[in-house]
Write a protein that holds these residues in place. Sequence first.
Motif, PDB file in Angstrom:
ATOM      1  N   TYR A   1       0.840  -1.196   0.000  1.00 25.10           N
ATOM      2  CA  TYR A   1       0.000   0.000   0.000  1.00 25.10           C
ATOM      3  C   TYR A   1       0.886   1.261   0.000  1.00 25.10           C
ATOM      4  O   TYR A   1       0.740   2.150  -0.851  1.00 25.10           O
ATOM      5  N   ALA A   2       1.844   1.300   0.938  1.00 27.11           N
ATOM      6  CA  ALA A   2       2.668   2.512   1.085  1.00 27.11           C
ATOM      7  C   ALA A   2       3.547   2.718  -0.154  1.00 27.11           C
ATOM      8  O   ALA A   2       3.732   3.858  -0.609  1.00 27.11           O
ATOM      9  N   TYR A   3       4.069   1.627  -0.695  1.00 19.64           N
ATOM     10  CA  TYR A   3       4.927   1.784  -1.880  1.00 19.64           C
ATOM     11  C   TYR A   3       4.102   2.358  -3.042  1.00 19.64           C
ATOM     12  O   TYR A   3       4.531   3.289  -3.732  1.00 19.64           O
ATOM     13  N   ASN A   4       2.890   1.843  -3.214  1.00 18.24           N
ATOM     14  CA  ASN A   4       2.032   2.359  -4.290  1.00 18.24           C
ATOM     15  C   ASN A   4       1.565   3.783  -4.003  1.00 18.24           C
ATOM     16  O   ASN A   4       1.325   4.558  -4.931  1.00 18.24           O
ATOM     17  N   LEU A   5       1.445   4.133  -2.718  1.00 24.41           N
ATOM     18  CA  LEU A   5       1.135   5.535  -2.387  1.00 24.41           C
ATOM     19  C   LEU A   5       2.277   6.434  -2.846  1.00 24.41           C
ATOM     20  O   LEU A   5       2.065   7.524  -3.378  1.00 24.41           O
ATOM     21  N   GLY A   6       3.515   5.956  -2.654  1.00 28.30           N
ATOM     22  CA  GLY A   6       4.687   6.732  -3.093  1.00 28.30           C
ATOM     23  C   GLY A   6       4.651   6.933  -4.606  1.00 28.30           C
ATOM     24  O   GLY A   6       4.920   8.043  -5.108  1.00 28.30           O
TER      25      GLY A   6
END
Length: 705
Positions: A582-587
């Motif tokens: 999730y966080a990587y795709n948010l980046g």
Amino acid sequence: MTNPKAIDPEVLLNHPTVKLTTTSNTSALQERLRFKPEICDVFKHACTRLEDDLRYEFQIHPTAKEKLPDIIHNAVQRVTGVDSVDEKFLRGFKKERRIGIVFSGGPAPGGHNVIAGLFDAMKAANPNSRLFGFILGPDGILENEVIELTAEMVDAHRNLGGFSMIKTGRTKIDSEKKMRLARENCKKRGIDALVIVGGDDSNTNAAFLAQELYHDNIQVIGVPKTIDGDIQVRDKNSNVLCAISFGFHTAARAFAQNISNLCNDCSSDVKYWHVCKVMGRVASHLGLEVALQVHPNIILIGEELADYIDVDRIEKAKKQGSIDYTAYGMTLRNLSRIICDGIVRRAAVGKNYGVIIIPEGILEFINEIQVFIIKLNTIIAEYNQTHDTDFHSDFVTLEDKLDYLRRLARLSREDKTFSVWNTRDDDLFNDIPAFFQEGLLTERDSHGNFQFSQVQTEEVIMGLVTDYLKILQERGEYKIGIKPDWYKKTLEKEGLNPGTYGPLLFANYGTNDPFLQVKNSIVSIKTLTQELVRSGVIRDADAVPAAILKVFQASVPKFKTQNHFYGYDGRGNDPSWFDCTYAYNLGLTVFSLIANQATGQMAAIKNLEKGFPHWEPMGIPIAPLMHLEDRKGKLELVLERALVDVESPAFKVVKALRKKWLAANAGPDDYRNPGPIHLLSENGADSRPLTLALNDLDRPNTDKD
Ligand code: FBP
């Protein structure tokens, strides 16, 4: 053979076994650093574009319109992948940029992956672009404390917990002076875009900064971070745009794993009630999620208490022709009674142990305490404003603070227009234990929030529970149920007839109940002796037979608790598969928003409640999400926090299963062990928050794909 004790420490430290066993470069760490989160399909294209999605609308607050005019009309933007684009767009997308990023507020698992995603996307678009980390939170922006984030630094933090790469802080950029400083420092650094990774207050900051820097062409993008799970965005038609912030899943899973271990422990040594306070500030999302994961015997949800009505008291008052206003809303007393009820019922079936989950913000939903919190917030804010100083520095000890409150109470007697702290408030406040007074007077954070994590909520509640259990024990209502077989065996061993003593000792002897209940009138050896003498089985001077004494003693409960606080530990956990991805795709989404000239938007992923292939990266406009809220005694425009919806399926499921989880029956407990946190793959229902899956059951049809 050399005596190991004689080995020189230097030589010992160079021994291969010592090196292997003491290295911090563990195989778990290496596995994490190697892990490559999957990326959403849109990011597999040469470029991404943004499309306004006008299906989503918001109820805009007039103050937001007035204060944030340049970003208030932003629309929801869907990220789409494109392979062939015109030259001009490509130039803009790939232009060399200087991007600044800052963490704000408490750490949340996944933060480093936001940086990694942004860094990878930025470098893929243009290797000359540079990413700068503001150090120690927003203070880094104000004090121009920055480091350039290199590939080595980013690689050393991939998929790891904490915010240690650039640290974090809670400073709020909330004055004209601070805004000016932020602008100057961003300009000095040549920053094209600023990314604020934070909770509701930090995204509020992001919106104000986006407005402030709008005409300087510095973009500001927010990222929804917080373990509390209170950033949840729906449009005005209840379509879910952001179901949860990153970090929530890991923290909940980490807490759940530890609490599940306590379930194992307490059902083994059957002597403790484990009282688990779970972080989450005001909202009980984490408590709810952890409850779904471990099935504790008792779970309190703050939001439910706000609507509490004591039906019995209302009925009683009605019969007397009056209205009992105190029956509306939960009091600490009522709450302790509810907990006692569960404890007593389990004891009756031989289970004098269990697990209770208490969300840290529960006090916010208890009327009498909420009144204190609001009054003290106002008093502290007014003091600071009037004296242009700090209440906590001027009144250092608790006694100093209480003395100041006493003066206010006196003032209220002399000046009837002063009503914020009267004699009654002062008397009530002086009735509560000193540690709790201290907690309620604790310093507010920079956003004016009451710091629930600093209050020993569980001690306050469990103190009342212990007191009331003593009363119930004296009344004979709190006792441990006795197994009929054991009773029989114990008496027969001593040559006594169970049938003679049974009806004298127990209220339900001769029934088919799986547990025998000692009569309420028998609460001590004295009352036990009296009962036996009265019925003629022993004489006045006789001692109570040892077997009878043993049975009675087995029915006497010892209430022993162990208190635990789950918060900082889970907040620092390495992220789960869900939060890593999730966080990587948010980046990646952040970069897409920046490269497409967006500002005042919050990066988000829609459809988190579904499997990964359904995830949809998007930008959500922050300004239309804002409303007015009381902060430090005055109304401020802030991002609205989501509380647990007591009409939501997740809450209803917990409510419906509470009785089963209490397990006040002869059967086994219903504890659930969610197991360890997974990194490597999406793995069934547990790979995303259970509340998301359940709450997806009532999504409006209009938004279903
Ligand atoms: P954020 O809202 O900044 O993410 O912080 C969440 C939180 O962990 C709360 O759950 C908790 O009440 C608070 O931070 C603790 O604050 P502090 O780190 O200042 O002790």
